[in-house]
Each structure stands twice: as structure tokens, then as C-alpha cells.
Scaffold this motif. Structure first.
Motif, mmCIF file in Angstrom:
data_model
loop_
_atom_site.group_PDB
_atom_site.id
_atom_site.type_symbol
_atom_site.label_atom_id
_atom_site.label_comp_id
_atom_site.label_asym_id
_atom_site.label_seq_id
_atom_site.Cartn_x
_atom_site.Cartn_y
_atom_site.Cartn_z
ATOM 1 N N TYR A 30 6.842 24.629 58.384
ATOM 2 C CA TYR A 30 6.623 23.903 59.656
ATOM 3 C C TYR A 30 7.261 23.923 60.855
ATOM 4 O O TYR A 30 8.783 24.109 60.483
ATOM 5 N N PHE A 31 7.065 23.622 62.011
ATOM 6 C CA PHE A 31 7.790 23.561 63.280
ATOM 7 C C PHE A 31 7.604 22.052 63.642
ATOM 8 O O PHE A 31 6.217 21.731 64.075
ATOM 9 N N ILE A 32 8.559 21.337 64.075
ATOM 10 C CA ILE A 32 8.430 19.900 64.755
ATOM 11 C C ILE A 32 8.239 20.062 66.004
ATOM 12 O O ILE A 32 9.114 20.625 66.970
ATOM 13 N N THR A 33 7.215 19.510 66.657
ATOM 14 C CA THR A 33 6.963 19.531 68.216
ATOM 15 C C THR A 33 7.057 18.197 68.863
ATOM 16 O O THR A 33 7.020 17.971 70.101
ATOM 17 N N TYR A 57 12.640 23.188 62.216
ATOM 18 C CA TYR A 57 11.476 23.895 61.500
ATOM 19 C C TYR A 57 12.208 23.797 59.963
ATOM 20 O O TYR A 57 13.311 23.596 59.323
ATOM 21 N N PHE A 58 11.228 23.718 59.115
ATOM 22 C CA PHE A 58 11.597 23.779 57.502
ATOM 23 C C PHE A 58 10.299 24.346 56.724
ATOM 24 O O PHE A 58 9.445 24.554 57.019
ATOM 25 N N LYS A 70 9.478 26.382 44.695
ATOM 26 C CA LYS A 70 9.403 24.803 44.817
ATOM 27 C C LYS A 70 10.208 24.238 45.944
ATOM 28 O O LYS A 70 11.215 24.579 46.412
ATOM 29 N N ARG A 71 9.562 23.048 46.507
ATOM 30 C CA ARG A 71 10.210 22.484 47.470
ATOM 31 C C ARG A 71 11.532 21.762 46.965
ATOM 32 O O ARG A 71 11.530 21.227 45.850
ATOM 33 N N SER A 72 12.573 21.870 47.933
ATOM 34 C CA SER A 72 13.764 21.317 47.355
ATOM 35 C C SER A 72 14.156 19.932 48.012
ATOM 36 O O SER A 72 15.151 19.259 47.595
ATOM 37 N N ALA A 73 13.332 19.459 48.605
ATOM 38 C CA ALA A 73 13.325 18.111 49.518
ATOM 39 C C ALA A 73 11.914 17.395 49.633
ATOM 40 O O ALA A 73 10.963 18.425 49.688
#
Length: 132
Positions: A30-33, A57-58, A70-73
Motif C-alpha cells: 500500500y501507498f498512502i496518498t 508505504y507498507f 504474514k503481516r508483522s503488524a
């Protein structure tokens, strides 16, 4: 890059909405806009460890790793937020057109750790043998 941009999908989040949950397998980055997203590392965190803002981004391990990651957060919208998501499937479709770029990304991911501890251990053993 231009081809990747055409693959981005817009998302809108309301305050309190989760975009990623720790422990689930990721399939996109994802990119935060617009907006602010809070990052929770622990399973029972009451307070975020960090906040992400416009331009951040993350989730890139989910599309760069060769195996499911797996997602770490957990990531939650603090305010109304807009993101752009890039799926692993779309990323790989574009990457197939540019194999040299994919090779470079794979090398960077290996150096930064893609969760493949066995491969890293083998590389460390090779280095030890060379030293001896």
C-alpha cells in the motif's frame, strides 16, 4: 514504473478501519496518498508504535517475497485516509516484462531478509568456509 502505476487500485478508509492485520498473509502493498495510519506491532497494543503519513508505504514483503509472508503488524486508519494498493499478481505480471528489474529486487530482498532463514544460513556457512 509507469506500468505499475496503471495497476494501482484506490482505497478509502474510515477512522478505525483496519487495512492489515498482524499474522494474516499479505497479498498486496500500500501507498498512502492521504490521511494517517497507525501501526500496532503487538497483539494487544493499546497505543500505536508508529504512525504512517502521506508518502509512506507498507506491505512490500508481501509482493517481493517468493513465499507467502504474514503481516508483522496491524495497520489502522486514524482519520479518513486514501491509499493505493498494488497486488502481488499485478506486480508479478509487470515484473515478467522486466526480468532485470525483478532480479535486482530479488537480490535486494535477499539482502534485507525475505524470511528465508535457511538460505541466509547457507550463505553464512559459505562465508565461514571461505574464511577458513
Amino acid at each position: 514504473m509507469a506500468m505499475l502505476v496503471t495497476k494501482l487500485k484506490p482505497m478509502q478508509l474510515i477512522p478505525g478501519e483496519m487495512v492489515a492485520k498482524k499474522g494474516t498473509v499479505g497479498h498486496e502493498m500500500y501507498f498512502i496518498t492521504e490521511g494517517i495510519l497507525d501501526v500496532y506491532i503487538g497483539d494487544d497494543d493499546d497505543f500505536p508504535k508508529v504512525s504512517l503519513r502521506v508518502g509512506s508505504y507498507f506491505g512490500e514483503p508481501a509482493i517481493l517475497a517468493s513465499k507467502p509472508v504474514k503481516r508483522s503488524a496491524s495497520i489502522e486508519a486514524r482519520v479518513f485516509s486514501q491509499l493505493e494498493s498494488l497486488s502481488k499478481q499485478d506486480f508479478l505480471a509487470v515484473a515478467d516484462l522486466f526480468p532485470a528489474t525483478m532480479k535486482m529486487l530479488a537480490e535486494v530482498q535477499t539482502l534485507s531478509g525475505d524470511g528465508n532463514e535457511e538460505k541466509q544460513k547457507q550463505e553464512e556457512k559459505k562465508m565461514q568456509v571461505k574464511r577458513i
